[in-house]
Design a protein around this motif. Structure first.
Motif: not given
Length: 398
Positions: A114-116, A82-89, A67-70, A121-122
């Motif tokens: 999409d804006a976050l 890396v292989k990513l599943k569909p629907g991820l952010y 989700s877009l929840d930081v 912060m990494f």
């Protein structure tokens, strides 16, 4: 510790593979993704189909979530393709100065950027302080009535009292630095030093140039070090003692090691402001030598007999000491009771044995003297945040 894309924790987001995708055979399409190092992410990609990421140069971390929840985003160091599943952010963070990555997907793709809010912060592993040079270091022996009328300079100055006590005035405020205590003067701070009548004092002076490296608003500044006396701390005492010893060693790289020891000293002092300080009583050199030697023999004995059922009573009997003395020795030097140290060592040994892949989990638990496989599994999970069987899978998988 950092997680990798090859870890079990990543499996809910995707998987890794070894060989690059053949675009001709699969009919997939590709774009080159160039990125420079930065600390924050304010946008995430969202594909409705499977996406593959193939690093070409540099090192990066993959930030991904459902989700877009930081607060629910997770960061993984990219290990292999890396292989990513569909629907991820998701998005990438360049860890090195720049990266190049291939983003591969099907031709009939659909995605959004999409804006976050707020930005993610990494936490890069970067220094917050840097000691660039040691300008001088001295061991001073001063007698009764010594007076230093004072000075100020553009550098930091650490004063560590080895014996006796030192009186100092910093910008009009008086302090007493007692045995095994220290104080740091900052650039531009006018300070005096003197010895009271009837006393004498030996102390170490280290003058150094230091800069704070500020990457974000959370960085700590050197003001935390000033205008206070730091009381006795065993780790600081050990670092200063090692610094003095190294300063006379004449061994190659001694200067580099002195810089490292001083920098660790400063970092430990800064950390003490956040984790609190322990009230520890200074010990004499002779007593410390005795304790170090005794502890070394006890630890060697525990290591040699780790595959046998070790009891506290047995250790006390072998080394002719009381249970309370053993507890104090471990608390002051290992910061944990002896029973916990033994269990921690057994768990570390079990982890090594799992890596060797010579015994089953049940055999390892039995060999190390755990009461049951269930107790071993619970203790292992509490320490390493995964069951022994799960840990084994990560080892065999990689």
């Amino acid at each position: 510790m950092q997680l990798k894309t090859s870890s079990l924790e990543f499996e809910r987001f995707g998987s890794v593979y070894d060989k690059p995708v053949s675009l001709e055979k699969t009919g997939m399409i590709c774009r080159d993704w160039h990125m420079i190092a930065k600390r924050s992410i304010n946008q995430l990609y969202h594909f409705d189909c499977e996406v593959r990421l193939e690093m070409q140069s540099g090192m990066a971390a993959l930030v991904v979530g459902e989700s877009l929840d930081v607060n629910k985003l997770e960061a993984f160091a990219i290990h292999r393709y890396v292989k990513l599943k569909p629907g991820l952010y998701f998005n990438l963070v360049a860890v090195t100065s720049n990266i190049t990555c291939k983003l591969i997907t099907i031709s009939d793709y659909n995605y959004s950027l999409d804006a976050l809010t707020p930005a993610y912060m990494f936490r890069r592993i970067l220094p917050r302080i840097r000691i660039s040079e040691i300008l001088g270091y001295y061991y001073n022996i001063r007698n009764s009535g010594y007076v230093f009328n004072g000075e100020s300079h553009n550098y930091f100055e650490l004063t560590y009292v080895d014996r006796g006590q030192l009186l100092t005035d910093v910008e009009g405020t008086c302090y007493t630095i007692k045995e095994k205590e220290l104080m740091i003067y900052g650039p531009g701070q006018f300070h005096t030093q003197n010895i009271a009548k009837g006393d004498s004092c030996s102390y170490v002076t280290i003058i150094f140039d230091m800069e704070t490296v500020v990457y974000d608003v959370e960085s700590s500044h050197y003001e935390l070090l000033l205008n206070k006396v730091f009381t006795y701390d065993k780790k600081i005492y050990t670092l200063i003692k090692a610094f003095v010893s190294e300063s006379t060693s004449e061994i190659p790289y001694m200067n580099s090691l002195m810089l490292c020891l001083l920098q660790e000293t400063v970092i430990r002092l800064l950390q003490s402001e956040f984790i609190g300080r322990k009230s520890e009583k200074p010990v004499t050199t002779a007593r410390q030598h005795y304790e170090d030697e005794l502890l070394e023999r006890i630890l060697a004995y525990i290591d040699e007999t780790i595959y046998e059922p070790i009891t506290i009573a047995e250790i006390c009997q072998k080394f002719s000491m009381s249970r309370s003395s053993l507890q104090i020795l471990f608390k002051e030097n290992m910061d944990m009771p002896p029973k916990k140290y033994i269990n921690e060592l057994k768990l570390e040994k079990s982890r090594q044995m799992i890596c060797e892949n010579r015994y089953t989990i049940s055999e390892i638990a039995l060999m190390l003297g755990f009461n049951s496989i269930h107790y071993f599994s619970r203790a292992f999970t509490q320490k390493y945040n995964m069951a022994p069987s799960e840990y084994a899978k990560t080892i065999y998988k990689t």
